[in-house]
Design a protein around this motif. Structure first.
Motif, PDB file in Angstrom:
ATOM      1  N   GLU A   1      -8.554  -7.853  16.551  1.00  0.00           N
ATOM      2  CA  GLU A   1      -7.534  -7.304  17.459  1.00  0.00           C
ATOM      3  C   GLU A   1      -7.129  -5.894  17.046  1.00  0.00           C
ATOM      4  O   GLU A   1      -6.861  -5.036  17.886  1.00  0.00           O
ATOM      5  CB  GLU A   1      -6.310  -8.223  17.509  1.00  0.00           C
TER       6      GLU A   1
ATOM      7  N   LYS B   1      -9.171  -3.791  15.542  1.00  0.00           N
ATOM      8  CA  LYS B   1     -10.303  -2.951  15.950  1.00  0.00           C
ATOM      9  C   LYS B   1     -10.248  -2.639  17.446  1.00  0.00           C
ATOM     10  O   LYS B   1     -10.484  -1.507  17.877  1.00  0.00           O
ATOM     11  CB  LYS B   1     -11.626  -3.639  15.609  1.00  0.00           C
ATOM     12  N   GLU B   2      -9.936  -3.662  18.217  1.00  0.00           N
ATOM     13  CA  GLU B   2      -9.868  -3.490  19.677  1.00  0.00           C
ATOM     14  C   GLU B   2      -8.735  -2.545  20.063  1.00  0.00           C
ATOM     15  O   GLU B   2      -8.896  -1.670  20.921  1.00  0.00           O
ATOM     16  CB  GLU B   2      -9.656  -4.858  20.340  1.00  0.00           C
TER      17      GLU B   2
ATOM     18  N   SER C   1      -9.599   1.065  19.211  1.00  0.00           N
ATOM     19  CA  SER C   1     -10.513   1.612  20.212  1.00  0.00           C
ATOM     20  C   SER C   1      -9.769   2.011  21.483  1.00  0.00           C
ATOM     21  O   SER C   1     -10.032   3.050  22.085  1.00  0.00           O
ATOM     22  CB  SER C   1     -11.591   0.576  20.534  1.00  0.00           C
ATOM     23  N   LYS C   2      -8.800   1.196  21.871  1.00  0.00           N
ATOM     24  CA  LYS C   2      -7.980   1.467  23.060  1.00  0.00           C
ATOM     25  C   LYS C   2      -7.133   2.726  22.871  1.00  0.00           C
ATOM     26  O   LYS C   2      -6.993   3.556  23.782  1.00  0.00           O
ATOM     27  CB  LYS C   2      -7.084   0.249  23.326  1.00  0.00           C
TER      28      LYS C   2
END
Length: 212
Positions: free
Chosen positions: A97, A99-100, A103-104
């Motif tokens: 989460e 990492k996600e 990225s966002k």
């Protein structure tokens, strides 16, 4: 009778001359319309409308104050540091989460920085210099960044969330100042987007911290 014939002749000549002038004017007008049509073949917008739109656009672009300039000059390096932090997560984070989310953050803030740089260029104002970021709300110190760079796994995840929450809170503070003090409609709209998006991300990161 002679006088009447003379008058009629003058009237007739005048009518012919007037008709000729009308034809000439019509011909000129037709040529102008044809030329305008030729010049506007690549666009369906009439020349007058295009000119008005360009003028309105220039007017909007020119409508800014010192708060707008300060917002862009401060938020650009602020965003750039957030992107730098997010890039660290690609190789150091363990939590999917985190990492996600990283990225966002990068996907949103990179384009926003470019947009604000475009405003400064259009306004004829300087880009932020290297030393401008230290007094900004939520900005990370060099020591904070080095500590984050040196962390990996769960330790990185926790530090990233804690530091990014503080970073986001600083951005929200600047965004609120822009919304209350700025004059440029586009800058104020972006500030509102930043406030809303980063409030949501703070809530997400707080939940991540609660379970780490």
């Amino acid at each position: 009778m002679h006088s009447n014939r003379s008058t009629m002749r003058r009237f007739s000549l005048g009518a012919v001359a007037g008709a000729g002038a009308l034809i000439l004017l019509t011909a000129c007008g037709g040529s102008g319309d044809a030329m305008a049509g030729h010049e506007g073949m690549s666009s369906s917008v009439p020349a007058a409308t295009a000119t008005a739109t360009a003028t309105a656009s220039a007017s909007t672009s020119a409508s800014f104050n010192d708060a707008d300039v300060m917002f862009a000059q401060m938020m650009i390096p602020h965003h750039e540091q957030a992107v730098e932090m997010a890039e660290l997560a690609t190789t150091r984070a363990a939590d999917p989460e985190i990492k996600e989310l990283a990225s966002k953050i990068k996907a949103a803030q990179d384009p926003e920085s470019q947009t604000m740089k475009g405003w400064l260029t259009a306004w004829g104002k300087p880009m932020p210099s290297g030393g401008m970021g230290h007094d900004m709300p939520g900005i990370m110190s060099e020591a904070d960044m080095k500590q984050l760079e040196g962390a990996k796994g769960a330790a990185f995840d926790k530090q990233f969330a804690e530091l990014m929450i503080a970073h986001h809170n600083g951005a929200i503070e600047m965004a609120r100042t822009e919304q209350s003090q700025g004059a440029n409609a586009e800058a104020k709209a972006l500030a509102k987007v930043i406030e809303s998006a980063q409030q949501s991300e703070i809530a997400q990161m707080q939940k991540i911290l609660d379970r780490l």
